[in-house]
Design an enzyme around this catalytic site. Sequence first.
Site, short mmCIF file in Angstrom:
data_model
loop_
_atom_site.label_atom_id
_atom_site.label_comp_id
_atom_site.label_asym_id
_atom_site.label_seq_id
_atom_site.Cartn_x
_atom_site.Cartn_y
_atom_site.Cartn_z
N LYS A 68 5.20 1.83 -3.10
CA LYS A 68 5.16 3.19 -3.67
C LYS A 68 5.42 3.06 -5.16
O LYS A 68 6.05 2.09 -5.59
CB LYS A 68 6.26 4.05 -3.03
CG LYS A 68 6.04 5.54 -3.18
CD LYS A 68 5.15 6.12 -2.09
CE LYS A 68 4.81 7.56 -2.35
NZ LYS A 68 4.06 8.15 -1.23
N LYS A 80 0.86 -1.19 0.00
CA LYS A 80 0.00 0.00 0.00
C LYS A 80 0.88 1.23 0.00
O LYS A 80 1.82 1.32 0.80
CB LYS A 80 -0.88 -0.01 1.27
CG LYS A 80 -1.78 1.19 1.40
CD LYS A 80 -3.14 0.92 0.81
CE LYS A 80 -3.94 2.17 0.55
NZ LYS A 80 -3.65 2.83 -0.74
N GLY A 93 -2.94 8.16 -4.31
CA GLY A 93 -2.34 9.36 -4.89
C GLY A 93 -1.10 9.79 -4.11
O GLY A 93 -0.79 9.25 -3.05
N ASP A 94 -0.38 10.73 -4.66
CA ASP A 94 0.75 11.39 -3.98
C ASP A 94 0.98 12.66 -4.80
O ASP A 94 0.09 13.09 -5.54
CB ASP A 94 1.98 10.47 -3.95
CG ASP A 94 3.11 11.01 -3.09
OD1 ASP A 94 2.94 11.07 -1.86
OD2 ASP A 94 4.17 11.40 -3.62
N GLN A 104 7.23 3.78 4.06
CA GLN A 104 5.80 3.46 4.10
C GLN A 104 5.55 2.15 4.88
O GLN A 104 4.51 2.00 5.52
CB GLN A 104 5.28 3.32 2.66
CG GLN A 104 3.78 3.38 2.51
CD GLN A 104 3.23 4.79 2.50
OE1 GLN A 104 3.80 5.67 1.89
NE2 GLN A 104 2.13 5.00 3.20
N THR A 164 -5.04 13.74 6.87
CA THR A 164 -3.67 13.93 7.35
C THR A 164 -3.62 15.08 8.36
O THR A 164 -3.02 14.97 9.43
CB THR A 164 -2.70 14.15 6.17
OG1 THR A 164 -2.89 13.09 5.25
CG2 THR A 164 -1.26 14.17 6.62
N ASN A 183 -2.99 21.13 1.53
CA ASN A 183 -3.98 20.20 2.07
C ASN A 183 -3.76 19.92 3.56
O ASN A 183 -4.68 20.03 4.38
CB ASN A 183 -3.93 18.90 1.26
CG ASN A 183 -4.79 17.82 1.85
OD1 ASN A 183 -4.33 17.00 2.63
ND2 ASN A 183 -6.07 17.82 1.52
N LYS A 204 5.33 3.25 8.53
CA LYS A 204 4.17 4.14 8.74
C LYS A 204 2.88 3.31 8.73
O LYS A 204 2.03 3.43 9.61
CB LYS A 204 4.13 5.21 7.64
CG LYS A 204 3.07 6.26 7.86
CD LYS A 204 2.96 7.23 6.71
CE LYS A 204 4.17 8.13 6.56
NZ LYS A 204 3.93 9.26 5.65
P1 NDP Z 1 0.29 20.73 -0.93
O1 NDP Z 1 0.98 20.77 -2.23
O2 NDP Z 1 -1.22 20.75 -0.87
O3 NDP Z 1 0.77 21.97 -0.01
C1 NDP Z 1 2.09 22.27 0.24
C2 NDP Z 1 2.13 23.71 0.80
O4 NDP Z 1 3.43 23.99 1.29
C3 NDP Z 1 1.79 24.78 -0.22
O5 NDP Z 1 1.01 25.76 0.40
C4 NDP Z 1 3.18 25.35 -0.61
O6 NDP Z 1 3.15 26.70 -1.00
C5 NDP Z 1 3.87 25.25 0.73
N1 NDP Z 1 5.32 25.22 0.67
C6 NDP Z 1 6.13 24.56 -0.18
N2 NDP Z 1 7.41 24.73 0.16
C7 NDP Z 1 7.41 25.53 1.26
C8 NDP Z 1 8.41 26.06 2.12
N3 NDP Z 1 9.69 25.78 1.92
N4 NDP Z 1 8.03 26.80 3.18
C9 NDP Z 1 6.74 27.08 3.41
N5 NDP Z 1 5.73 26.60 2.64
C10 NDP Z 1 6.08 25.86 1.59
O7 NDP Z 1 0.87 19.46 -0.18
P2 NDP Z 1 0.25 18.62 1.04
O8 NDP Z 1 -0.34 19.57 2.03
O9 NDP Z 1 -0.57 17.51 0.52
O10 NDP Z 1 1.58 17.96 1.63
C11 NDP Z 1 2.46 18.67 2.47
C12 NDP Z 1 3.46 17.68 3.05
O11 NDP Z 1 2.77 16.65 3.77
C13 NDP Z 1 4.37 16.96 2.04
O12 NDP Z 1 5.62 16.71 2.68
C14 NDP Z 1 3.64 15.61 1.86
O13 NDP Z 1 4.53 14.58 1.43
C15 NDP Z 1 3.17 15.38 3.29
N6 NDP Z 1 2.05 14.43 3.40
C16 NDP Z 1 0.86 14.68 2.80
C17 NDP Z 1 -0.18 13.80 2.93
C18 NDP Z 1 -1.53 14.08 2.36
O14 NDP Z 1 -2.45 13.29 2.62
N7 NDP Z 1 -1.72 15.17 1.64
C19 NDP Z 1 -0.02 12.52 3.66
C20 NDP Z 1 1.27 12.39 4.34
C21 NDP Z 1 2.26 13.31 4.18
P3 NDP Z 1 2.51 27.21 -2.39
O15 NDP Z 1 1.02 27.22 -2.14
O16 NDP Z 1 3.08 28.57 -2.54
O17 NDP Z 1 2.94 26.23 -3.45
#
Ligand code: NDP
Length: 445
Positions: free
Chosen positions: A125, A89, A164-165, A110, A208, A240, A113
């Site tokens: 993955k 998964k 997804g990712d 993974q 998340t 997200n 986790k």
């Molecule tokens: P998104 O692409 O929805 O959001 C990422 C956000 O982070 C955006 O607002 C982006 O800005 C901002 N960003 C990027 N780089 C930086 C930085 N250096 N400093 C401050 N802000 C920054 O991603 P997700 O929210 O889905 O994922 C975020 C993290 O969580 C990743 O590491 C992902 O692997 C991890 N994750 C996510 C899961 C999920 O279910 N979504 C599950 C497990 C882990 P901008 O809007 O300007 O692009």
Amino acid sequence: MGYLDQLYQKVVEKNYGEEEFHQAVKEIFESLEIALAYHPEFERTKLIERLVEPERVVMFRVPWVDDKGEIHVNRGFRIEFSSAIGPYKGGLRFHPTVKLGTLKFLAFEQIFKNSLTGIPMGGGKGGSDFDPKGKSDMEVMRFCQAFMQELWRHIGPYTDVPAGDIGVGGREIGFLYGMYKKLANEFTGTLTGKGINWGGSWVRKEATGYGLVYIVERYLEDVRKTSFKDKIVAISGAGNVAIYATEKVHQLGGKVIAMSDSRGCIIDKDGIDLDLVKEIKEVKRGSLREYVEKRPSAEYSENRQDVWKVKCDVALPCATQNEVFIEDAKELVKNGCLVVGEGANMPTTLEATKYFIENGVGFLPGKAANAGGVAVSGLEMAQNAYFTQWTFDEVDKKLQGIMHNIYNSISETAKKYGVEGNYVHGANIAGFMKVANAMMDQGIV
Ligand code: NDP
């Protein structure tokens, strides 16, 4: 040189050029050093040697035709790393930087986790070096269909369940699932993150962020004998994970006063107006700078690291890898931060992590703290198997239970192995032990 050091050298030699995979193995080995002292049988049965070798790697050609009739060839991958405790998964990532070593690192992480969630899921993955950015819907569809024309023969509801990712959202999952269903001639839960009307689960979008807040809630209750009520919170990112973490903090009576994006950060002492952030980031895909135009009382800084300069009780890095540095950690400790929960994968540098732990800040690593997403994917699989759909509240309650259990498990494991309060070791060892015991039971396979 000790056993694990020697083994690490072998991993580096055998997996030439896969630096991220080496890094992930090294980090786990630091914790396994502690576990192996209690379990000599793992060394005798070459369990770690087996664990660091994927059960199967599928690598394939993905030819597709763009809107102008031009032909492109991408590379597809699926890493089926461990099925010791359940079907493989893990997500699919479509991004130009995708290569074998990246996906092996993610699949390896993974395993642990997924084990922590308590749901029977193995580790996997996959993805491709295809870049969906700038492509039309039809191009994305043709690529997804070509990708699935090979992948479908390797996956199934009891074999391997992708999700997804990065670069793979609802649109891509729809196209992938449509082709899978056609080729397999069955409607099963072989992919997760599906649309709510065709087998998806409620709360997947929020999972998340909500899950992160639930695990921090449990830490606050257990160690600090307090709750989120009236706690001041700083969150990086505005995507997200950050948005739904903010939503849950506000529901639990806390106040998020700072958020950031890739270009800067906002500080709003009155508490972040989440509807406004959603409008800017989810609807308009704009910059947080627009926030202060509508809320003049808030401040905007072009330095996104300023998000860690505010005085807060709770810090939740939810943006990206390596975004909390030692200077940020010092600032947070100086300002009396009680707990850091990693919403993103690997947002805190090793140096900053050590600083938090040494200074008594509760540090909940991503492996445990952001497992809510995959946990709800596991719940989606369960609903698909039962041909049912639970309500939003039902799924949310289960998610909260899972996150509280993860906290209990990593906290008790740290205590049991003599590193009380070190949730990094607690998470690595707890995730590992379940998989290792299953491998011991199943013989040399
Ligand atoms: P998104 O692409 O929805 O959001 C990422 C956000 O982070 C955006 O607002 C982006 O800005 C901002 N960003 C990027 N780089 C930086 C930085 N250096 N400093 C401050 N802000 C920054 O991603 P997700 O929210 O889905 O994922 C975020 C993290 O969580 C990743 O590491 C992902 O692997 C991890 N994750 C996510 C899961 C999920 O279910 N979504 C599950 C497990 C882990 P901008 O809007 O300007 O692009």
